[in-house]
Design a protein around this motif. Structure first.
Motif, short mmCIF file in Angstrom:
data_model
loop_
_atom_site.label_atom_id
_atom_site.label_comp_id
_atom_site.label_asym_id
_atom_site.label_seq_id
_atom_site.Cartn_x
_atom_site.Cartn_y
_atom_site.Cartn_z
N VAL A 177 -0.65 -0.62 -4.42
CA VAL A 177 -2.06 -0.23 -4.25
C VAL A 177 -2.07 1.16 -3.64
O VAL A 177 -1.67 1.36 -2.49
CB VAL A 177 -2.81 -1.23 -3.34
CG1 VAL A 177 -4.27 -0.80 -3.19
CG2 VAL A 177 -2.71 -2.64 -3.90
N SER A 178 -2.52 2.15 -4.41
CA SER A 178 -2.45 3.54 -3.99
C SER A 178 -3.80 4.22 -4.09
O SER A 178 -4.58 3.93 -5.00
CB SER A 178 -1.43 4.30 -4.85
OG SER A 178 -1.48 5.69 -4.61
N HIS A 179 -4.05 5.13 -3.17
CA HIS A 179 -5.24 5.97 -3.30
C HIS A 179 -5.01 6.99 -4.42
O HIS A 179 -3.88 7.15 -4.92
CB HIS A 179 -5.54 6.69 -1.98
CG HIS A 179 -4.45 7.63 -1.54
ND1 HIS A 179 -4.37 8.94 -1.98
CD2 HIS A 179 -3.39 7.45 -0.72
CE1 HIS A 179 -3.32 9.53 -1.43
NE2 HIS A 179 -2.71 8.64 -0.66
N GLN A 180 -6.04 7.67 -4.84
CA GLN A 180 -5.91 8.70 -5.86
C GLN A 180 -4.98 9.80 -5.35
O GLN A 180 -5.20 10.37 -4.28
CB GLN A 180 -7.29 9.28 -6.20
CG GLN A 180 -8.23 8.26 -6.83
CD GLN A 180 -9.67 8.75 -6.89
OE1 GLN A 180 -10.01 9.78 -6.30
NE2 GLN A 180 -10.51 8.01 -7.60
N ALA B 185 0.83 -1.20 0.00
CA ALA B 185 0.00 0.00 0.00
C ALA B 185 0.86 1.25 0.00
O ALA B 185 1.97 1.27 0.56
CB ALA B 185 -0.92 0.00 1.21
N HIS B 186 0.33 2.30 -0.62
CA HIS B 186 1.03 3.59 -0.64
C HIS B 186 0.05 4.69 -0.26
O HIS B 186 -1.09 4.73 -0.72
CB HIS B 186 1.60 3.89 -2.02
CG HIS B 186 2.11 5.30 -2.14
ND1 HIS B 186 3.22 5.75 -1.45
CD2 HIS B 186 1.63 6.38 -2.83
CE1 HIS B 186 3.42 7.03 -1.74
NE2 HIS B 186 2.47 7.43 -2.56
N THR B 187 0.52 5.60 0.62
CA THR B 187 -0.26 6.80 0.95
C THR B 187 0.64 8.01 0.83
O THR B 187 1.86 7.92 0.99
CB THR B 187 -0.80 6.75 2.40
OG1 THR B 187 0.29 6.90 3.32
CG2 THR B 187 -1.53 5.45 2.68
N GLU B 188 0.04 9.15 0.57
CA GLU B 188 0.79 10.39 0.56
C GLU B 188 1.10 10.81 1.99
O GLU B 188 0.53 10.28 2.96
CB GLU B 188 0.00 11.47 -0.17
CG GLU B 188 -0.13 11.20 -1.66
CD GLU B 188 -0.93 12.24 -2.40
OE1 GLU B 188 -0.55 12.57 -3.53
OE2 GLU B 188 -1.95 12.71 -1.84
N GLY B 189 2.00 11.78 2.11
CA GLY B 189 2.37 12.31 3.41
C GLY B 189 1.85 13.72 3.57
O GLY B 189 0.70 14.01 3.25
N ILE B 190 2.72 14.62 4.06
CA ILE B 190 2.33 16.02 4.17
C ILE B 190 1.98 16.56 2.79
O ILE B 190 1.06 17.35 2.63
CB ILE B 190 3.48 16.84 4.80
CG1 ILE B 190 3.71 16.36 6.25
CG2 ILE B 190 3.17 18.33 4.78
CD1 ILE B 190 4.91 16.97 6.90
#
Length: 421
Positions: free
Chosen positions: A307-310, A285-290
């Motif tokens: 697997v990443s969110h938009q 999974a991948h998420t953005e940070g600041i």
């Protein structure tokens, strides 16, 4: 006294003064020559030689991945899809060129650095008092490598780059690691981690790629853990909390938040994973940070399904991410991860399709567009694109002194002025 010797005396009388006058003139000329101001660097034509006809060569990962000596034409040939962000930025400024006044107006916030490339040499002109870890140093090293390995002359340019997660300030031309769609004035440069990210012990990017390759060689697809892995600090970011909440209670989920303060002193902890340990899982999974998260470019080295969110924040290579079709190289879910459970169920039921997506990820990124050769080509293309819509910098200031400090000295002292010691 008579004879031949007496007849030569008048010649000597004339020759000696003439010889003396010649020496005097030579001394005077040399003295005058050294009194003239010496202009350095000398004018040097750029890209005026006719380009040699190239013999087309297909990309070969084993041969080309670490080739820093590609010409501009060869870079175009090897990475035809890489330079979209540069072309976009040039198009934005083609009728509104970058000016010296514009750079002067950029606010000198934390992570600010102003630099100049002049006659194939990198100079640091100004820097904020507060640095952000070692990011500025890493970016300077990457730029310097692109310059000194270039087989062709590069244009003289003056620019400002920001090493913070967000390129703060008003909309002047700034080089940044990421941008949002509406930030059309930002020029995207490769992330600092492509040189090295030592603080979390991720290391150099080449090290990441080598370790990921070793892990994938050791673990065939069928032997990888059939779960979705994620580890990260909360940073009080909603999107990360949403990922944790949506994944909770599912067998496919291995998603946990950790604290650097709690986990840092305990190297035996299983909560913190090295980048190559992520490659032991089929799904990452991948998420953005600041803003953006530099984690993504590291995970893209795994033979795993990202697997990443938009994404709201763009990096220089994000346009190469394909979410559907035969070339799909990652899986995109809703911005809040709300459809993650059904997406994971579908992926788990179609293992062959998941393996295809993972393979596309490796071929697109680790073995092509995120290689050291690609990064170096991108930097040099950025220099040329920026120069085409910018001004020619001055090497001397109004008092006739050098502007800035050569990079070689700056990266050792990490400051522009200091007392001899």
């Amino acid at each position: 006294m008579s004879g031949p010797s007496s007849r030569r005396r008048p010649g000597l009388l004339y020759t000696a003064p003439a010889f003396g006058l010649s020496l005097l003139f030579l001394w005077f000329w040399i003295g005058r020559h050294h009194e003239q101001p010496v202009v350095y660097p000398p004018p040097r034509p750029i890209n005026n030689a006719p380009e040699k006809e190239m013999i087309r060569e297909d990309w070969d990962f084993v041969r080309d991945a670490r080739n820093f000596l590609m010409t501009d034409a060869r870079c175009d040939e090897a990475f035809p899809e890489l330079f979209k962000e540069i072309d976009r930025a040039v198009e934005v400024r083609k009728n509104d060129h970058v000016t010296l006044k514009e750079l002067d107006e950029i606010v000198k916030v934390k992570g600010y650095m102003r630099a100049m490339i002049y006659d194939q040499q990198l100079y640091v002109l100004d820097a904020a008092a507060l640095a952000i870890n070692l990011r500025e140093q890493a970016t300077l090293h990457a730029i310097h490598r692109a310059i000194v390995t270039s087989p062709e002359p590069l244009p003289n340019i003056e620019f400002v780059f920001m090493s913070d997660d967000i390129a703060a300030g008003t909309p002047e031309a700034k080089w940044s690691y990421s941008r949002q769609l509406n930030e059309t004035y930002n020029w995207l440069m490769p992330d600092f981690g492509y040189w090295s990210w030592p603080e979390p012990k991720i290391g150099s990017y080449l090290e990441v790629q080598m370790k990921a390759t070793a892990m994938d060689t050791k673990l065939a697809w069928r032997k990888k853990t059939n779960k979705l892995i994620w580890r990260g600090a909360s940073m009080e970011l909603l999107v990360r909390e949403q990922l944790v909440n949506v994944s909770r209670g599912h067998e496919w989920g291995d998603v946990k938040i950790f604290s650097w303060e709690e986990e840092g002193p305990k190297p035996e902890s299983k909560e913190i994973l090295t980048m190559d340990e992520h490659c032991a899982y089929k799904y990452v999974a991948h998420t953005e940070g600041i803003s953006y998260s530099a984690r993504l470019q590291n995970l893209q080295n795994c033979n795993s399904v990202i697997v990443s969110h938009q994404l709201k924040w763009l990096q220089h290579h994000h346009h190469l991410m394909v979410s559907s079709g035969p070339d799909q190289n990652f899986v995109e879910v809703a911005a809040d991860f709300s459809n993650l459970p059904e997406t994971m169920e579908r992926l788990l039921k179609n293992d062959a399709d998941s393996e295809r997506i993972a393979g596309n990820n490796v071929r697109t990124f680790r073995e092509h567009y995120l290689t050291p050769a690609a990064e170096t080509c991108y930097w040099r293309k950025l220099f040329r694109g920026y120069a085409s819509v910018s001004f020619e910098p001055e090497f001397f200031d109004a008092k006739g002194k050098w502007r800035g400090l050569p990079m070689e000295s700056y990266v050792l002292e990490r400051k522009l002025t200091w007392n001899p010691h």
